[in-house]
Design a protein around this motif. Structure first.
Motif, PDB file in Angstrom:
ATOM      1  N   ALA A 119      85.063  11.836  73.098  1.00  0.00           N
ATOM      2  CA  ALA A 119      83.864  12.250  71.991  1.00  0.00           C
ATOM      3  C   ALA A 119      84.296  13.617  71.393  1.00  0.00           C
ATOM      4  N   VAL A 120      84.866  14.616  72.177  1.00  0.00           N
ATOM      5  CA  VAL A 120      85.110  15.844  71.496  1.00  0.00           C
ATOM      6  C   VAL A 120      86.363  15.883  70.638  1.00  0.00           C
ATOM      7  N   PHE A 243      73.414  23.424  76.582  1.00  0.00           N
ATOM      8  CA  PHE A 243      72.739  24.169  75.519  1.00  0.00           C
ATOM      9  C   PHE A 243      71.787  23.272  74.813  1.00  0.00           C
ATOM     10  N   GLY A 244      72.086  21.949  74.585  1.00  0.00           N
ATOM     11  CA  GLY A 244      71.066  21.079  73.824  1.00  0.00           C
ATOM     12  C   GLY A 244      70.029  20.398  74.466  1.00  0.00           C
ATOM     13  N   ARG A 245      69.839  20.644  75.794  1.00  0.00           N
ATOM     14  CA  ARG A 245      68.935  20.004  76.671  1.00  0.00           C
ATOM     15  C   ARG A 245      67.545  20.085  76.106  1.00  0.00           C
ATOM     16  N   SER A 250      69.798  15.326  68.718  1.00  0.00           N
ATOM     17  CA  SER A 250      70.478  14.428  69.590  1.00  0.00           C
ATOM     18  C   SER A 250      71.973  15.058  70.212  1.00  0.00           C
ATOM     19  N   LYS A 251      72.279  14.499  71.081  1.00  0.00           N
ATOM     20  CA  LYS A 251      73.673  15.188  71.698  1.00  0.00           C
ATOM     21  C   LYS A 251      74.869  14.983  70.864  1.00  0.00           C
ATOM     22  N   GLU A 252      74.832  14.039  69.873  1.00  0.00           N
ATOM     23  CA  GLU A 252      75.940  13.821  68.810  1.00  0.00           C
ATOM     24  C   GLU A 252      75.904  14.793  67.946  1.00  0.00           C
ATOM     25  N   GLU A 253      74.499  15.339  67.476  1.00  0.00           N
ATOM     26  CA  GLU A 253      74.347  16.297  66.538  1.00  0.00           C
ATOM     27  C   GLU A 253      74.929  17.702  66.958  1.00  0.00           C
ATOM     28  N   VAL A 254      74.564  18.043  68.181  1.00  0.00           N
ATOM     29  CA  VAL A 254      74.803  18.948  68.815  1.00  0.00           C
ATOM     30  C   VAL A 254      76.239  19.258  68.992  1.00  0.00           C
ATOM     31  N   ARG A 255      77.040  18.265  69.456  1.00  0.00           N
ATOM     32  CA  ARG A 255      78.410  18.027  69.516  1.00  0.00           C
ATOM     33  C   ARG A 255      79.090  18.374  68.273  1.00  0.00           C
ATOM     34  N   ARG A 358      74.641  17.225  55.913  1.00  0.00           N
ATOM     35  CA  ARG A 358      75.154  16.192  56.757  1.00  0.00           C
ATOM     36  C   ARG A 358      74.291  15.882  58.206  1.00  0.00           C
ATOM     37  N   LEU A 359      73.966  17.144  58.396  1.00  0.00           N
ATOM     38  CA  LEU A 359      73.136  17.251  59.719  1.00  0.00           C
ATOM     39  C   LEU A 359      71.715  17.628  59.558  1.00  0.00           C
ATOM     40  N   ALA A 360      70.659  16.535  59.999  1.00  0.00           N
ATOM     41  CA  ALA A 360      69.425  16.814  59.910  1.00  0.00           C
ATOM     42  C   ALA A 360      68.863  18.234  60.636  1.00  0.00           C
ATOM     43  N   ALA A 361      69.567  18.495  61.744  1.00  0.00           N
ATOM     44  CA  ALA A 361      69.346  19.734  62.481  1.00  0.00           C
ATOM     45  C   ALA A 361      69.970  20.763  62.319  1.00  0.00           C
ATOM     46  N   ALA A 362      70.673  20.959  61.061  1.00  0.00           N
ATOM     47  CA  ALA A 362      71.848  22.101  60.734  1.00  0.00           C
ATOM     48  C   ALA A 362      70.952  23.322  60.965  1.00  0.00           C
ATOM     49  N   ASP A 363      69.825  23.633  60.150  1.00  0.00           N
ATOM     50  CA  ASP A 363      69.240  24.700  60.084  1.00  0.00           C
ATOM     51  C   ASP A 363      68.582  25.206  61.428  1.00  0.00           C
TER      52      ASP A 363
END
Length: 489
Positions: A119-120, A243-245, A250-255, A358-363
């Protein structure tokens, strides 16, 4: 600035009452009591315990037989160390012990499995593709790895050594300078023991700080410096999960977002060859301005009791090391803070440009990381602990805004071209007035290039002049000869 530049606290295992507790019980080995000839309190390795008539029982009575060998080994390390200003073997040992204890939230270190490694690698590969649109610097990550906390400690210790040794060296030098020369030869063994103990104490405290940091960082560049091997992008899955808990992302967006930051740092350090030495040199320049309170150190040396070596650790905690309030030291501090802010600001601006579409949670992720830094994240805590430096979050935001404005005004290529030389980068005053720097008239190097080209041709002209007679002789029929003849007539 931190009130105590090294900011060291006692290891968690140190008794709260310290020496006072030992003085209350003469049999515990405090003061001049014979029960504990070495006078050690409870150390991170576990040795040290309740007083007893038997001096060995006083030191090791709380240990079971299986721990006794480890206790003697650690004692031997402290007394026999003859290396540099920091006992890095002990630092690594303490850092590994701290990591194994887990973090305050109960998260334990775990080995990285194949799924996390894959995944990394995929996240870094995708992040590099996205960054191609946001920066002119090519990929700097030859490989991507997933580390456990223990692996992060092992991989980053060489960089910590380079950062911390210049500061610790000031302490070791001061220990030898506080005695008159005629006494230093006589006190050689004592000074040697003090330096060994000082190296061990530094190793203990730094190891604990690095171990705690290993429970927080999410990659190899969290503090704005390249701590890992060159060209190796690294992320820590267990810390990314923590960090993302509670972010609702989503875990994928955080990564992916954290992979963007790691990959952006790798590009910068890989393709700006002077940057690493510039940053580490700024740290060393700052360390040279650390002033040792020689009066306090003389008092410690004069009263040093080999039975009570932990007083050296007490001295480390009492503000013995203070930055000199000189123009040179202020300039070194400003230079280091500005350089780190420019690195972090560039990464922040570039990552935001790549992630926003590309990422909804970027901000949200961007603001979370900014607040994490402002509230005392890894960078502030580490520098405050080790060299008394705290980055000002205002500098990071100003730097990010400046890089974003440069992108709008000069484009990606024009912005990144400023990394060609340190003299082209914005200064601290430019961070105060980013618009002024952005809209400042750009230098036209075309005339300079023309002058350099003409200068490159001049050696050939000089060679012709030499051949045609600066010594008074010229080739027959040459223009110079004719001109000379006219002048003679």
């Amino acid at each position: 600035m931190s009130d105590t530049p090294f900011g060291f606290g006692l290891p968690p295992e140190e008794p709260d009452d310290g020496d006072e507790g030992k003085k209350k019980d003469p049999q515990s080995g405090g003061g001049q009591g014979p029960a504990n000839p070495f006078g050690f309190g409870e150390m991170p390795g576990g040795f040290g315990g309740p007083g007893a008539d038997n001096p060995l029982a006083a030191m090791f009575g709380s240990l079971n037989p299986t721990d006794l060998g480890a206790a003697f080994q650690q004692l031997g390390q402290m007394l026999s160390y003859e290396g540099g200003p920091v006992n890095w073997d002990m630092a690594k040992q303490i850092a590994r012990q701290t990591v194994s204890q887990g973090t305050a939230d109960g998260t334990k270190d775990t080995s990285v499995g194949p799924a996390d490694r894959t995944a990394v690698q995929e996240a870094v590969r995708l992040a590099d593709l996205w960054l191609d649109d946001a920066t002119s610097l090519p990929s700097g990550a030859a490989s991507a790895v997933a580390w456990s906390r223990a692996e992060w400690v092992e991989a980053t210790l060489p960089a910590w050594k380079e950062l911390v040794d210049p500061v610790a060296e000031r302490v070791g030098a001061a220990m030898g300078d506080v005695l008159p020369e005629e006494m230093q030869a006589m006190a050689g063994p004592l000074i040697g023991m003090m330096r060994s103990m000082g190296g061990a104490m530094f190793g203990t405290q730094i190891g604990q700080a690095v171990g705690v940091l290993a429970g927080e960082v999410v990659g190899s560049t969290d503090i704005g410096l390249p701590l890992g091997p060159a060209g190796k992008a690294a992320l820590l899955p267990v810390n990314m999960d923590a960090f993302g808990r509670d972010l609702g992302v989503s875990k994928e967006e955080v990564r992916l977002y954290l992979a963007l930051r790691e990959a952006a740092h790798q590009r910068l350090f890989a393709h700006v060859p002077w940057l690493r030495s510039h940053l580490f040199g700024a740290v060393e320049g700052y360390a040279r301005g650390i002033k040792v309170d020689t009066a306090k150190l003389e008092d410690v040396v004069g009263q040093f009791d080999p039975q009570n070596p932990e007083q050296l650790q007490d001295a480390l905690q009492q503000g013995m090391f203070q930055p000199e309030d000189t123009p040179e030291q202020k300039a070194a501090l400003a230079r280091l803070e500005t350089a780190l802010a420019l690195v972090e600001g560039w990464v922040d601006a570039v990552v935001h440009a790549a992630a926003k579409p590309r990422l909804a949670a970027a901000d949200a992720l961007r603001e979370t990381l900014r607040r994490r830094r402002a509230s005392g994240g890894p960078a502030e805590q580490t520098f405050a602990t080790l060299i008394g430096l705290e980055l000002r979050p205002r500098r990071l935001r100003d730097a990010s805004r400046l890089w974003a404005s440069l992108t709008d005004a000069r484009g990606v290529d024009g912005r990144d071209a400023l990394w060609a030389h340190p003299d082209m980068l914005p200064t601290a005053s430019d961070l105060d007035d980013p618009d002024g720097f952005v809209h400042r008239e750009q230098l036209d190097f075309s005339e300079l290039d023309k002058m350099l080209g003409e200068a490159a041709d001049k050696p050939d002209l000089k060679k012709k002049d030499k051949g045609s007679g600066h010594d008074g002789s010229t080739d027959e029929g040459s223009p110079q000869d004719e001109a000379k003849g006219d002048d003679t007539e």
